[in-house]
Write a protein that holds these residues in place. Structure first.
Motif, PDB file in Angstrom:
ATOM      1  N   GLY A 205       0.815  -1.210   0.000  1.00 49.24           N
ATOM      2  CA  GLY A 205       0.000   0.000   0.000  1.00 49.24           C
ATOM      3  C   GLY A 205       0.846   1.256   0.000  1.00 49.24           C
ATOM      4  O   GLY A 205       2.083   1.200  -0.064  1.00 49.24           O
ATOM      5  N   LEU A 206       0.163   2.403   0.069  1.00 52.48           N
ATOM      6  CA  LEU A 206       0.827   3.697   0.049  1.00 52.48           C
ATOM      7  C   LEU A 206       1.542   3.952   1.370  1.00 52.48           C
ATOM      8  O   LEU A 206       1.111   3.491   2.429  1.00 52.48           O
ATOM      9  CB  LEU A 206      -0.203   4.797  -0.206  1.00 52.48           C
ATOM     10  N   ALA A 207       2.640   4.701   1.295  1.00 51.41           N
ATOM     11  CA  ALA A 207       3.393   5.050   2.512  1.00 51.41           C
ATOM     12  C   ALA A 207       2.645   6.114   3.312  1.00 51.41           C
ATOM     13  O   ALA A 207       1.900   6.929   2.764  1.00 51.41           O
ATOM     14  CB  ALA A 207       4.783   5.553   2.140  1.00 51.41           C
ATOM     15  N   GLN A 208       2.836   6.098   4.605  1.00 49.74           N
ATOM     16  CA  GLN A 208       2.273   7.122   5.487  1.00 49.74           C
ATOM     17  C   GLN A 208       3.243   7.370   6.635  1.00 49.74           C
ATOM     18  O   GLN A 208       4.093   6.530   6.945  1.00 49.74           O
ATOM     19  CB  GLN A 208       0.912   6.688   6.045  1.00 49.74           C
ATOM     20  N   THR A 273      -5.318   0.235   1.780  1.00 43.41           N
ATOM     21  CA  THR A 273      -4.730   1.246   0.889  1.00 43.41           C
ATOM     22  C   THR A 273      -3.355   1.681   1.338  1.00 43.41           C
ATOM     23  O   THR A 273      -2.465   1.930   0.511  1.00 43.41           O
ATOM     24  CB  THR A 273      -5.653   2.480   0.795  1.00 43.41           C
ATOM     25  N   TYR A 274      -3.153   1.780   2.678  1.00 47.88           N
ATOM     26  CA  TYR A 274      -1.905   2.306   3.217  1.00 47.88           C
ATOM     27  C   TYR A 274      -1.097   1.230   3.941  1.00 47.88           C
ATOM     28  O   TYR A 274      -1.659   0.377   4.642  1.00 47.88           O
ATOM     29  CB  TYR A 274      -2.188   3.448   4.196  1.00 47.88           C
ATOM     30  N   ALA A 275       0.212   1.305   3.763  1.00 45.85           N
ATOM     31  CA  ALA A 275       1.113   0.450   4.526  1.00 45.85           C
ATOM     32  C   ALA A 275       1.233   0.966   5.952  1.00 45.85           C
ATOM     33  O   ALA A 275       0.883   2.119   6.240  1.00 45.85           O
ATOM     34  CB  ALA A 275       2.488   0.418   3.859  1.00 45.85           C
ATOM     35  N   SER A 276       1.725   0.132   6.835  1.00 40.96           N
ATOM     36  CA  SER A 276       1.920   0.552   8.219  1.00 40.96           C
ATOM     37  C   SER A 276       2.925   1.699   8.298  1.00 40.96           C
ATOM     38  O   SER A 276       3.919   1.721   7.571  1.00 40.96           O
ATOM     39  CB  SER A 276       2.425  -0.632   9.046  1.00 40.96           C
ATOM     40  N   ALA A 277       2.652   2.643   9.188  1.00 43.67           N
ATOM     41  CA  ALA A 277       3.581   3.754   9.401  1.00 43.67           C
ATOM     42  C   ALA A 277       4.660   3.346  10.386  1.00 43.67           C
ATOM     43  O   ALA A 277       4.451   2.463  11.236  1.00 43.67           O
ATOM     44  CB  ALA A 277       2.835   4.970   9.923  1.00 43.67           C
ATOM     45  N   ALA A 278       5.816   3.977  10.287  1.00 44.63           N
ATOM     46  CA  ALA A 278       6.884   3.749  11.265  1.00 44.63           C
ATOM     47  C   ALA A 278       6.424   4.245  12.634  1.00 44.63           C
ATOM     48  O   ALA A 278       5.830   5.322  12.750  1.00 44.63           O
ATOM     49  CB  ALA A 278       8.154   4.476  10.838  1.00 44.63           C
ATOM     50  N   THR A 279       6.685   3.466  13.662  1.00 46.93           N
ATOM     51  CA  THR A 279       6.288   3.839  15.021  1.00 46.93           C
ATOM     52  C   THR A 279       7.083   5.058  15.491  1.00 46.93           C
ATOM     53  O   THR A 279       8.289   5.149  15.278  1.00 46.93           O
ATOM     54  CB  THR A 279       6.523   2.666  15.977  1.00 46.93           C
ATOM     55  N   ILE A 280       6.379   5.982  16.149  1.00 43.45           N
ATOM     56  CA  ILE A 280       7.019   7.173  16.718  1.00 43.45           C
ATOM     57  C   ILE A 280       7.032   7.028  18.239  1.00 43.45           C
ATOM     58  O   ILE A 280       6.006   6.692  18.847  1.00 43.45           O
ATOM     59  CB  ILE A 280       6.286   8.464  16.321  1.00 43.45           C
ATOM     60  N   THR A 281       8.177   7.283  18.850  1.00 51.25           N
ATOM     61  CA  THR A 281       8.334   7.145  20.300  1.00 51.25           C
ATOM     62  C   THR A 281       8.587   8.499  20.947  1.00 51.25           C
ATOM     63  O   THR A 281       9.394   9.285  20.450  1.00 51.25           O
ATOM     64  CB  THR A 281       9.521   6.215  20.634  1.00 51.25           C
ATOM     65  N   ASN A 282       7.875   8.768  22.034  1.00 50.33           N
ATOM     66  CA  ASN A 282       8.132   9.966  22.836  1.00 50.33           C
ATOM     67  C   ASN A 282       8.422   9.554  24.268  1.00 50.33           C
ATOM     68  O   ASN A 282       7.687   8.750  24.859  1.00 50.33           O
ATOM     69  CB  ASN A 282       6.924  10.917  22.811  1.00 50.33           C
TER      70      ASN A 282
END
Length: 367
Positions: A205-208, A273-282
């Protein structure tokens, strides 16, 4: 006799009584270990097998029996003993001679007597896992211990995959690493953990991408902001805490549990439609309620004296009695009410909030 000498005499009498009582847990034997410390009280040593029980008998008789009697259930777990010493529970902080090896011996003695035998070994059968693709249902993990005892699973790659019981959930593309463990009991030594890794591929799928703003430093007792993150796909973002002892997350609601470092992940697993997004860490720090104000109060002087002048810097003394008031305003109020060490002169000088602030400072002196 000058009044200041009277106060000095009362202080030393009160301090001597407090030290005597704290040396044996305030005159009682409140177990509490399994409930409060998070340490199991079943038999356990760092070697996962019985060690020198004869030496453990000598150590227990010399250091523990006078307070706990002939046996003490919680001390069958070496980590429970070390935790109690580290937290100065019941005044146990003076037992600096008890290290891991000694705690192992004490645990072995209490579990098996002075002539313990090594426990039988066990092994884990945890089959290799095939590569996976994001977007599927949770995977059921299976592993068998030769002892017949239940096996537990943990993930060491929380950003890629998580485990709840035997259910494995894939969160993002990357390498997922899982460990199967069996900690043993009074009949079997702990098994050697078995680790398996496999690749998690992104769904087609599309990048996000995800934008996740850190909520910043937080304070215990102060309302927390809702967590906010957006994905370029406009798909909903989910949050998860990897430090549940400090903070937990439900939906977008952040709950603070203890002072310390809080780490929150933002995930978007994709769609058709969309590929998994990279995980964001805070990562941000949770500070005890108004610890800064508590520090000022702790050092405030009355008639040339302050809490700091009597008790020193919190944490500077391994058996400092004042540390019993860490996050426990009731201890400070009781000391003032009962004139411990002449502290009745502080009656009415502090508000309830100031007492809370000072207790918070004692819990996090290095905030």
């Amino acid at each position: 006799m000058p009044r200041y000498l009277c106060y000095l005499i009362k202080f030393w009498i009160g301090l001597s009584i407090a030290v005597f009582l704290s040396a044996c847990g305030g005159g009682g034997d409140d177990d509490g270990e399994s409930e409060n410390s998070g340490v199991n009280t079943i038999f356990s040593t760092s070697t996962n097998a019985a060690t020198n029980s004869a030496n453990g008998q000598v150590l227990y008789a010399a250091n523990c029996a006078s307070c706990h009697g002939a046996s003490y259930f919680a001390a069958k777990n070496y980590a429970s003993t070390l935790s109690a010493i580290a937290r100065n529970k019941g005044g146990m902080g003076y037992l600096s001679n008890i290290g891991t090896a000694e705690a192992n011996d004490i645990a072995s003695y209490l579990a098996f007597g002075a002539t313990a035998s090594p426990l039988p070994t066990q092994s884990i059968n945890f089959a290799a896992l095939i590569n996976q693709t994001l977007g599927g249902a949770p995977i059921n993990l299976t592993a068998v211990a030769s002892s017949g005892l239940s096996v537990t699973f943990t993930s060491s790659t929380a950003a890629v995959c998580s485990v709840s019981g035997t259910a494995l959930t894939l969160l993002a593309s990357g390498i997922c690493t899982l460990t199967a463990s069996q900690t043993g009991n009074t009949s079997f030594a702990a098994a050697s953990p078995v680790t398996r890794s496999f690749n998690v591929a992104a769904a087609p799928g599309l990048a996000q991408t995800i934008s996740f703003t850190s909520p910043g430093q937080q304070y215990m007792g102060v309302a927390t902001p809702a967590l906010v993150a957006t994905a370029t796909s406009n798909l909903p973002v989910t949050f998860a805490s990897t430090t549940n002892s400090v903070c937990t997350v439900s939906g977008s609601a952040l709950t603070l549990r203890l002072p310390g470092t809080c780490t929150v992940l933002a995930n978007q697993t994709g769609s058709a439609t969309y590929a998994s997004a990279a995980t964001i860490t805070n990562t941000f720090y949770v500070v005890a309620t108004n610890a800064a104000a508590g520090k000022t109060i702790y050092n405030q002087q009355f008639s040339g004296q302050s809490c700091a002048s009597c008790h020193g810097v919190p944490g500077s003394q391994s058996t400092s009695l004042i540390l019993s008031a860490a996050n426990a305003d009731v201890v400070l109020n009781s000391a003032i009410l009962n004139n411990i060490g002449g502290m009745r002169i502080l009656t009415g000088r502090y508000s309830a909030q100031q007492i809370l602030d000072m207790a918070a400072y004692l819990a996090t002196p290095n905030f």
